[in-house]
Design a protein around this motif. Structure first.
Motif, PDB file in Angstrom:
ATOM      1  N   ASN A 356      86.529 -15.168  85.157  1.00  0.00           N
ATOM      2  CA  ASN A 356      86.060 -15.424  86.521  1.00  0.00           C
ATOM      3  C   ASN A 356      85.809 -14.151  87.319  1.00  0.00           C
ATOM      4  O   ASN A 356      85.790 -14.192  88.541  1.00  0.00           O
ATOM      5  CB  ASN A 356      87.038 -16.339  87.285  1.00  0.00           C
ATOM      6  CG  ASN A 356      86.382 -16.967  88.501  1.00  0.00           C
ATOM      7  OD1 ASN A 356      85.216 -17.367  88.434  1.00  0.00           O
ATOM      8  ND2 ASN A 356      87.099 -17.029  89.597  1.00  0.00           N
ATOM      9  N   SER A 378      86.776 -20.752  90.367  1.00  0.00           N
ATOM     10  CA  SER A 378      85.740 -20.333  89.426  1.00  0.00           C
ATOM     11  C   SER A 378      84.377 -20.267  90.109  1.00  0.00           C
ATOM     12  O   SER A 378      83.948 -21.226  90.758  1.00  0.00           O
ATOM     13  CB  SER A 378      85.663 -21.311  88.256  1.00  0.00           C
ATOM     14  OG  SER A 378      86.873 -21.308  87.532  1.00  0.00           O
ATOM     15  N   VAL A 379      83.705 -19.148  89.951  1.00  0.00           N
ATOM     16  CA  VAL A 379      82.354 -18.982  90.489  1.00  0.00           C
ATOM     17  C   VAL A 379      81.384 -19.775  89.620  1.00  0.00           C
ATOM     18  O   VAL A 379      81.331 -19.589  88.401  1.00  0.00           O
ATOM     19  CB  VAL A 379      81.961 -17.495  90.537  1.00  0.00           C
ATOM     20  CG1 VAL A 379      80.490 -17.336  90.939  1.00  0.00           C
ATOM     21  CG2 VAL A 379      82.861 -16.732  91.497  1.00  0.00           C
ATOM     22  N   THR A 394      77.921 -15.667  96.259  1.00  0.00           N
ATOM     23  CA  THR A 394      78.587 -16.378  95.176  1.00  0.00           C
ATOM     24  C   THR A 394      79.161 -17.678  95.728  1.00  0.00           C
ATOM     25  O   THR A 394      79.573 -17.739  96.887  1.00  0.00           O
ATOM     26  CB  THR A 394      79.726 -15.552  94.551  1.00  0.00           C
ATOM     27  OG1 THR A 394      80.754 -15.331  95.538  1.00  0.00           O
ATOM     28  CG2 THR A 394      79.206 -14.202  94.068  1.00  0.00           C
ATOM     29  N   TYR A 395      79.166 -18.715  94.907  1.00  0.00           N
ATOM     30  CA  TYR A 395      79.692 -20.017  95.323  1.00  0.00           C
ATOM     31  C   TYR A 395      80.718 -20.482  94.299  1.00  0.00           C
ATOM     32  O   TYR A 395      80.450 -20.498  93.094  1.00  0.00           O
ATOM     33  CB  TYR A 395      78.566 -21.047  95.436  1.00  0.00           C
ATOM     34  CG  TYR A 395      79.069 -22.446  95.692  1.00  0.00           C
ATOM     35  CD1 TYR A 395      79.769 -22.751  96.858  1.00  0.00           C
ATOM     36  CD2 TYR A 395      78.874 -23.466  94.763  1.00  0.00           C
ATOM     37  CE1 TYR A 395      80.251 -24.031  97.088  1.00  0.00           C
ATOM     38  CE2 TYR A 395      79.338 -24.745  94.987  1.00  0.00           C
ATOM     39  CZ  TYR A 395      80.037 -25.018  96.146  1.00  0.00           C
ATOM     40  OH  TYR A 395      80.518 -26.284  96.362  1.00  0.00           O
ATOM     41  N   ASP A 396      81.911 -20.861  94.779  1.00  0.00           N
ATOM     42  CA  ASP A 396      83.001 -21.239  93.884  1.00  0.00           C
ATOM     43  C   ASP A 396      83.523 -22.652  94.150  1.00  0.00           C
ATOM     44  O   ASP A 396      84.677 -22.957  93.872  1.00  0.00           O
ATOM     45  CB  ASP A 396      84.154 -20.239  93.993  1.00  0.00           C
ATOM     46  CG  ASP A 396      84.756 -20.179  95.399  1.00  0.00           C
ATOM     47  OD1 ASP A 396      84.337 -20.971  96.277  1.00  0.00           O
ATOM     48  OD2 ASP A 396      85.646 -19.340  95.621  1.00  0.00           O
TER      49      ASP A 396
END
Length: 608
Positions: A356, A378-379, A394-396
């Motif tokens: 990750n 987790s991305v 980034t999106y998780d």
């Protein structure tokens, strides 16, 4: 009356809930059995009909009176009502939760309510209602499919009704344009707001009618493709008609399009072939499968106008030039790479590994720079801004995290964290443009949100807007522009503050970013003749390390200047700097390597 339990993962304990006499709810900690908690509720709620655990630390409770409430089971606020909704005027019969999309459904004998649960703003819960025909009988129960797209209603007459509660969340992006499933038989194609489309591009928006409900979606400049199992249908964006239907040997896991090629990820390999022209005729081009040989370990792939990029479980990332039909770059990572997300041109790519961690890889310099970690989730996606080429998100599944990749600065190449926005009900991030994220929510609709890193710069867009802004807002606009490396815009905002300290700050920031020409104009407007003369001599330098060394010297940062000189095409500059500063001890340490013939003279000066 009912016994149930939930595992609270973040606290590593199990809470048992039990309904007592349909009036109270008992919470029982398995690890602390001597201290049960009994929750009593307002008399107007009446008897408890049913309840559901929600996100491990909340309980959804339905009452016969038609009320639905959300209660916290978090130890610091146990029993606290987060929200109370009068869902129905009649008697509530059942309650069902769809955790995949954070939606809850409740019902009376004749109508159904669906409510979106937004945990960061309980006061703004949207609701919608549906009725069943009278001849269908009275409702007896509710149930969701696992993905939350279908709601099933049972009645005492034996009928079962299925409602489409939300569309499957499918979307795809091509540059600043995006496509999404707007109904079970339609794909909508739109452009990010504020972006000028190329002159010969397909006019947008448009809608493409499709013949099947897809599981996969891909978008290119001239085509949109839908896939199901091993079948892919390609539609022309100009005629809006299918131009190719193809069955592949194995299940299609993902697909990417550009103007000429399609890249299909299937069973650990990427299959590349040409697309039909918009009129359906064949286009010239090569075809192939990657990697070559009996290797089936591709985890992620992307396709730009010129490059095929794919990552593997071996930790490799490959850049394949379509025009030359040859590999042009390969990066070997220490861990397996599970995601690769290039910008529109493929000149840099965000990679996500199996631990990750996120890195930005520059295929020209063949170096990977780590992205600052902001959480342990987790991305799952990375979006590059189509208007600001160095900004990405980034999106998780919990938050949008904004970062900027700064190249060629005095401090070298680096990635900096700018801001973070906690979000709910996001299914797919779609496109990022000038700090505004378009995303698909859990019901399939496209929503937009402005990121905190850009809220002030967007409100300060234009002279009229800045003229009406207060001092604090203008200062924030200057700061945001500087962090985004928008130095010209920061200078423009600074003029409305008309404070010398702000001017100097902006000019120094531009110089540290090695924007020499811009810094010269700023210092000239400041009337700082000495700085203008000093940095004008640097404008012709092409070696960024050498340029950075001279800039560091101008700020009195001699240690960094020495490091940059030593890494530049003129390492002896470090020795000359130390001699000019009369730093004889530091000069003596450098001389044996850079200029051995000067050791006696420097030793003499040090002993004097």
């Amino acid at each position: 009356d009912r016994l149930d339990s939930a595992r609270v993962a973040d606290r590593e304990k199990t809470i048992v809930a039990a309904v007592m006499n349909r009036k109270t709810l008992l919470l029982y900690d398995v690890e602390d059995p001597s201290n049960p908690i009994e929750l009593a509720f307002q008399a107007k709620y009446g008897h408890i009909t049913t309840y559901q655990w929600f996100q491990a630390v909340h309980l959804l409770i339905g009452f016969e009176s038609g009320y639905m409430i959300v209660v916290s089971t978090n130890p610091v606020e146990v029993g606290e009502e987060k929200v109370s909704i009068k869902a129905h005027q009649g008697r509530m019969v059942d309650l069902a939760l769809a955790p995949a999309i954070n939606r809850v459904a409740t019902c009376t004998a004749k109508d159904v309510m669906i409510c979106d649960l937004v945990t960061n703003n309980w006061s703004e819960l949207s609701r919608e209602y549906a009725k069943i025909p009278d001849e269908a009988g009275d409702i007896t129960g509710l149930g969701w499919t696992a993905d939350g797209t279908m709601l099933t209603v049972t009645t005492d007459s034996g009928n079962v009704h299925c409602f489409l509660a939300s569309l499957p969340c499918l979307s795809a992006t091509s540059g600043s344009r995006y496509a999404y499933l707007s109904s079970l038989q339609e794909i909508s194609v739109q452009s990010a707001p504020g972006v000028m489309q190329p002159r010969h591009a397909v006019p947008l928006p448009l809608t493409v009618r499709i013949s099947l409900e897809p599981a996969l979606l891909a978008l290119g400049p001239e085509h949109v493709a839908i896939g199901m199992n091993n079948t892919v249908i390609y539609y022309s964006l100009r005629s809006l008609n299918p131009v190719l239907e193809r069955e592949y040997p194995d299940h299609v896991d993902a697909m990417q399009l550009n103007g000429v090629h399609v890249a299909i990820l299937s069973e650990g390999r990427v299959h590349l072939h040409t697309l039909p022209a918009p009129d359906g005729s064949e286009q010239p081009g090569n075809a192939g499968a990657f990697p070559e040989g009996d290797v089936f370990d591709v985890t992620s792939h992307a396709l730009t106008a010129d490059l095929l990029i794919f990552a593997t479980m071996r930790g490799t990332v490959h850049f394949f030039a379509l025009a030359d039909w040859a590999f042009v770059s390969e990066y070997r990572h220490a861990e397996a790479v599970v995601g690769v997300f290039p910008n529109e041109l493929g000149t840099r790519a965000a990679i996500v590994d199996s631990t990750n961690r996120v890195f930005v890889y520059n295929p020209v310099k063949e170096e990977a720079i780590p992205v600052p970690a902001t959480g342990d989730a987790s991305v799952v996606s990375v979006l590059w801004d189509v208007a600001e080429r160095s900004v990405f998100v980034t999106y998780d599944q919990r938050a949008f995290t904004v970062c900027i990749y700064n190249q060629g600065t005095m401090a070298g190449d680096k990635v900096e964290h700018l801001s973070q926005l906690q979000v709910n009900s996001v299914a797919n991030p779609v496109v990022l443009c000038s700090g505004q994220v378009a995303y698909q929510n859990t019901t399939g609709a496209i929503m937009n949100v402005i990121l905190p890193s850009h809220d002030r710069v967007r409100s300060a867009d234009g002279a009229l807007a800045m003229a009406t802004m207060g001092k604090v807002a203008l200062q924030e606009a200057v700061e945001q522009n500087l962090r985004l490396c928008r130095f010209a815009e920061a200078w423009e905002a600074a003029q409305y503050l008309d404070a010398n300290a702000v001017y100097v700050k902006v000019a120094q920031a531009a110089l540290r970013a090695l924007e020499v020409q811009l810094a010269i104009r700023m210092y000239r407007q400041l009337g700082d003749v000495a700085m203008v003369l000093s940095i004008s001599k640097l404008a012709q330098l092409e070696d960024t390390n050498l340029l950075g060394a001279h800039v560091a010297m101008s700020f009195g940062e001699y240690e960094q200047a020495q490091e940059l000189f030593l890494a530049s095409s003129n390492p002896r500059g470090a020795l000359e700097m130390r001699k000019n500063l009369l730093h004889w001890e530091a000069a003596l340490m450098l001389a044996p390597t850079l200029a051995p013939e000067e050791v006696p003279a420097i030793s003499k000066e040090l002993a004097a």
